[in-house]
Design a protein around this motif. Structure first.
Motif, PDB file in Angstrom:
ATOM      1  N   PRO A   1       0.915  -1.056   0.059  1.00  0.00           N
ATOM      2  CA  PRO A   1      -0.023  -0.015  -0.040  1.00  0.00           C
ATOM      3  C   PRO A   1       0.841   1.284  -0.048  1.00  0.00           C
ATOM      4  CG  PRO A   1      -0.258  -0.957   2.204  1.00  0.00           C
ATOM      5  CD  PRO A   1       0.412  -2.139   1.004  1.00  0.00           C
ATOM      6  N   ASP A   2       1.859   1.511   0.502  1.00  0.00           N
ATOM      7  CA  ASP A   2       2.747   2.566   0.631  1.00  0.00           C
ATOM      8  C   ASP A   2       4.057   2.619  -0.213  1.00  0.00           C
ATOM      9  OD1 ASP A   2       3.734   0.810   2.504  1.00  0.00           O
ATOM     10  OD2 ASP A   2       4.343   2.138   3.951  1.00  0.00           O
ATOM     11  N   LEU A   3       5.201   2.047   0.527  1.00  0.00           N
ATOM     12  CA  LEU A   3       6.571   2.148  -0.646  1.00  0.00           C
ATOM     13  C   LEU A   3       6.351   0.601  -1.091  1.00  0.00           C
ATOM     14  CD1 LEU A   3       8.971   2.682   2.509  1.00  0.00           C
ATOM     15  CD2 LEU A   3       8.303   4.245   0.711  1.00  0.00           C
ATOM     16  N   ASP A   4       6.513   0.433  -2.454  1.00  0.00           N
ATOM     17  CA  ASP A   4       6.253  -0.799  -2.938  1.00  0.00           C
ATOM     18  C   ASP A   4       7.535  -1.701  -2.807  1.00  0.00           C
ATOM     19  OD1 ASP A   4       8.527  -0.142  -4.896  1.00  0.00           O
ATOM     20  OD2 ASP A   4       7.090   0.186  -6.571  1.00  0.00           O
ATOM     21  N   GLY A   5       7.459  -2.965  -2.886  1.00  0.00           N
ATOM     22  CA  GLY A   5       8.837  -3.791  -2.764  1.00  0.00           C
ATOM     23  C   GLY A   5      10.061  -3.443  -3.285  1.00  0.00           C
ATOM     24  N   PHE A   6       9.857  -2.822  -4.343  1.00  0.00           N
ATOM     25  CA  PHE A   6      11.278  -2.290  -5.015  1.00  0.00           C
ATOM     26  C   PHE A   6      12.061  -1.400  -4.125  1.00  0.00           C
ATOM     27  CE2 PHE A   6       8.897  -3.584  -9.219  1.00  0.00           C
ATOM     28  CZ  PHE A   6       9.421  -4.607  -9.420  1.00  0.00           C
ATOM     29  N   GLU A   7      11.161  -0.238  -3.662  1.00  0.00           N
ATOM     30  CA  GLU A   7      11.660   0.681  -2.998  1.00  0.00           C
ATOM     31  C   GLU A   7      12.232   0.042  -1.700  1.00  0.00           C
ATOM     32  OE1 GLU A   7      12.623   3.388  -3.703  1.00  0.00           O
ATOM     33  OE2 GLU A   7      12.726   4.415  -1.622  1.00  0.00           O
ATOM     34  N   VAL A   8      11.462  -0.768  -0.902  1.00  0.00           N
ATOM     35  CA  VAL A   8      11.900  -1.325   0.430  1.00  0.00           C
ATOM     36  C   VAL A   8      13.079  -2.000   0.285  1.00  0.00           C
ATOM     37  CG1 VAL A   8      11.248  -3.101   2.199  1.00  0.00           C
ATOM     38  CG2 VAL A   8       9.579  -1.603   1.353  1.00  0.00           C
ATOM     39  N   CYS A   9      13.371  -2.759  -0.957  1.00  0.00           N
ATOM     40  CA  CYS A   9      14.436  -3.498  -1.218  1.00  0.00           C
ATOM     41  C   CYS A   9      15.696  -2.534  -1.394  1.00  0.00           C
ATOM     42  CB  CYS A   9      14.229  -4.219  -2.522  1.00  0.00           C
ATOM     43  SG  CYS A   9      15.693  -5.368  -3.027  1.00  0.00           S
ATOM     44  N   ARG A  10      15.549  -1.559  -2.209  1.00  0.00           N
ATOM     45  CA  ARG A  10      16.406  -0.729  -2.360  1.00  0.00           C
ATOM     46  C   ARG A  10      16.834  -0.061  -1.168  1.00  0.00           C
ATOM     47  NH1 ARG A  10      17.556   4.313  -2.991  1.00  0.00           N
ATOM     48  NH2 ARG A  10      15.478   5.126  -2.297  1.00  0.00           N
ATOM     49  N   ARG A  11      15.910   0.457  -0.403  1.00  0.00           N
ATOM     50  CA  ARG A  11      16.326   1.109   0.849  1.00  0.00           C
ATOM     51  C   ARG A  11      17.058   0.166   1.792  1.00  0.00           C
ATOM     52  NH1 ARG A  11      11.500   5.235   3.005  1.00  0.00           N
ATOM     53  NH2 ARG A  11      11.129   5.799   0.691  1.00  0.00           N
ATOM     54  N   LEU A  12      16.624  -1.063   1.788  1.00  0.00           N
ATOM     55  CA  LEU A  12      17.514  -1.934   2.717  1.00  0.00           C
ATOM     56  C   LEU A  12      18.830  -2.061   2.205  1.00  0.00           C
ATOM     57  CD1 LEU A  12      14.832  -4.908   3.231  1.00  0.00           C
ATOM     58  CD2 LEU A  12      15.769  -3.280   5.151  1.00  0.00           C
ATOM     59  N   ARG A  13      19.067  -2.377   1.056  1.00  0.00           N
ATOM     60  CA  ARG A  13      20.564  -2.610   0.574  1.00  0.00           C
ATOM     61  C   ARG A  13      21.177  -1.242   0.774  1.00  0.00           C
ATOM     62  NH1 ARG A  13      20.170  -7.469   1.338  1.00  0.00           N
ATOM     63  NH2 ARG A  13      19.559  -8.916  -0.272  1.00  0.00           N
ATOM     64  N   ALA A  14      20.603   0.029   0.526  1.00  0.00           N
ATOM     65  CA  ALA A  14      21.159   1.281   0.487  1.00  0.00           C
ATOM     66  C   ALA A  14      21.743   1.686   2.012  1.00  0.00           C
ATOM     67  CB  ALA A  14      20.340   2.506   0.219  1.00  0.00           C
ATOM     68  N   ALA A  15      20.997   0.964   3.092  1.00  0.00           N
ATOM     69  CA  ALA A  15      21.215   1.105   4.486  1.00  0.00           C
ATOM     70  C   ALA A  15      22.369   0.079   4.826  1.00  0.00           C
ATOM     71  CB  ALA A  15      20.202   0.864   5.186  1.00  0.00           C
ATOM     72  N   GLY A  16      22.760  -0.811   3.875  1.00  0.00           N
ATOM     73  CA  GLY A  16      23.890  -1.780   3.880  1.00  0.00           C
ATOM     74  C   GLY A  16      23.378  -3.266   4.572  1.00  0.00           C
ATOM     75  N   TYR A  17      22.058  -3.462   4.660  1.00  0.00           N
ATOM     76  CA  TYR A  17      21.726  -4.810   5.133  1.00  0.00           C
ATOM     77  C   TYR A  17      22.056  -5.804   3.883  1.00  0.00           C
ATOM     78  CZ  TYR A  17      19.044  -2.721   8.874  1.00  0.00           C
ATOM     79  OH  TYR A  17      18.745  -1.992   9.929  1.00  0.00           O
ATOM     80  N   THR A  18      22.734  -6.949   4.444  1.00  0.00           N
ATOM     81  CA  THR A  18      22.984  -7.917   3.266  1.00  0.00           C
ATOM     82  C   THR A  18      22.140  -9.270   3.477  1.00  0.00           C
ATOM     83  OG1 THR A  18      24.615  -8.741   4.918  1.00  0.00           O
ATOM     84  CG2 THR A  18      25.221  -6.897   3.336  1.00  0.00           C
ATOM     85  N   MET A  19      21.069  -9.378   4.248  1.00  0.00           N
ATOM     86  CA  MET A  19      20.495 -10.401   4.256  1.00  0.00           C
ATOM     87  C   MET A  19      19.912 -10.847   2.954  1.00  0.00           C
ATOM     88  SD  MET A  19      18.439  -8.039   5.103  1.00  0.00           S
ATOM     89  CE  MET A  19      18.123  -7.593   6.861  1.00  0.00           C
TER      90      MET A  19
END
Ligand code: CA
Length: 227
Positions: free
Chosen positions: A56-74
Motif C-alpha cells: 500500500p505505501d512503499l512498493d517492494g522495489f523501494e523497500v528492497c532498494r532502501r534495505l540495500r542502501a542502508a547496508g543490510y545484506t540478508m
C-alpha cells in the motif's frame, strides 16, 4: 533461531506463511506495509526478508532498494502476483536474491528460503551457536569453536564480535565500538579496536591475511559480512 521478516499486505497469505515458518523453527515478524516492514528489520537482526512487491505505501522495489542502501545484506526473496520478466529483472537489479511468483507452492517457497539462508551463512547451528566465517560462536556460553576445538576468547572479544554480528552488513565506526564495547575510557586509543579486530580475524577468518568476513572500511570503520 533464524529471524524472518514478512512484508506482505494480504493477511491470509502472511498468516499461512508465518504459521509454517514458525513450525520450521524460525522467529517470524510480519508487517502489512513497507514502512513498518523497514522498521521491523531495523529493530532486530534479521536473517531473511520475504517481500511482496505490491504494497500500500512503499512498493517492494523501494523497500528492497532502501534495505540495500542502508547496508543490510540478508537474503531478500520477492513475492509477486505479477509474472512479467521486467519485474524480476528490476527486483534483482535492486538487490533481491530470489523471486517467487504467486501463486506459489509452500514447499517450493520453504525450499528457497532454506537455500538462501544457507547461502548467506546465517544458518544457526542446532546448539544455539552461530556460524561466523570458519568458526562457530555461542554468545550465550561465550564459546568460540573452530575445527572442533574451542578457542580461548576474552569477554571483550566476544562482546566485540557479538556487536558486529548483530549489525552484520553495516559499517560500524571505531568510536562506536569504543563506546559500546569499552565504555569509552579516556586512555584507550582507537588503535586498541584495530588490535582486537586483528585478533578476531585470526579466530574467525578462513585466511586471516585476506579478510573476507571482518572487513576494514577505509575511513569509516569495520563491517562484518557473512559469506
Ligand atoms: Ca500485495
Amino acid at each position: 533461531m533464524p529471524r524472518i521478516v514478512i512484508i506482505e499486505d494480504e493477511p491470509d497469505l502472511a498468516m499461512g506463511l508465518r504459521d509454517n515458518l514458525e513450525f520450521e523453527h524460525n522467529e517470524v515478524a510480519h508487517a502489512l506495509d513497507g514502512a513498518s516492514g523497514l522498521k521491523l528489520v531495523q529493530q532486530k537482526p534479521t536473517d531473511l526478508v520475504l517481500l511482496d512487491i505490491m504494497l500500500p505505501d512503499l512498493d517492494g522495489f523501494e523497500v528492497c532498494r532502501r534495505l540495500r542502501a542502508a547496508g543490510y545484506t540478508m537474503p531478500i526473496i520477492m513475492l509477486t502476483a505479477r509474472s512479467q520478466e521486467i519485474d524480476k529483472v528490476r527486483g534483482l537489479e535492486l538487490g533481491a536474491d530470489d523471486y517467487v511468483t504467486k501463486p506459489f507452492s509452500l514447499r517450493e517457497l520453504l525450499a528457497r528460503i532454506n537455500a538462501n539462508m544457507r547461502r548467506s551463512g546465517a544458518w544457526r547451528e542446532t546448539d544455539g551457536a552461530v556460524r561466523v566465517g570458519a568458526a562457530s560462536v555461542d554468545f550465550q556460553r561465550h564459546r568460540l569453536v573452530r575445527d572442533g576445538q574451542e578457542i580461548e576468547c576474552s569477554a571483550r572479544e566476544i562482546a566485540l564480535l557479538r556487536y558486529l554480528v548483530e549489525r552484520r552488513g553495516q559499517v560500524v565506526s571505531r568510536d562506536t565500538l569504543l563506546e559500546v564495547v569499552w565504555g569509552r575510557p579516556q586512555d584507550i586509543a582507537t588503535r586498541t579496536v584495530d588490535n582486537f579486530i586483528v585478533r578476531l580475524r585470526k579466530k574467525i577468518e578462513p585466511d586471516p591475511s585476506k579478510p573476507r568476513i571482518l572487513l576494514t572500511v577505509h575511513g569509516s570503520g569495520y563491517k562484518l559480512v557473512v559469506d
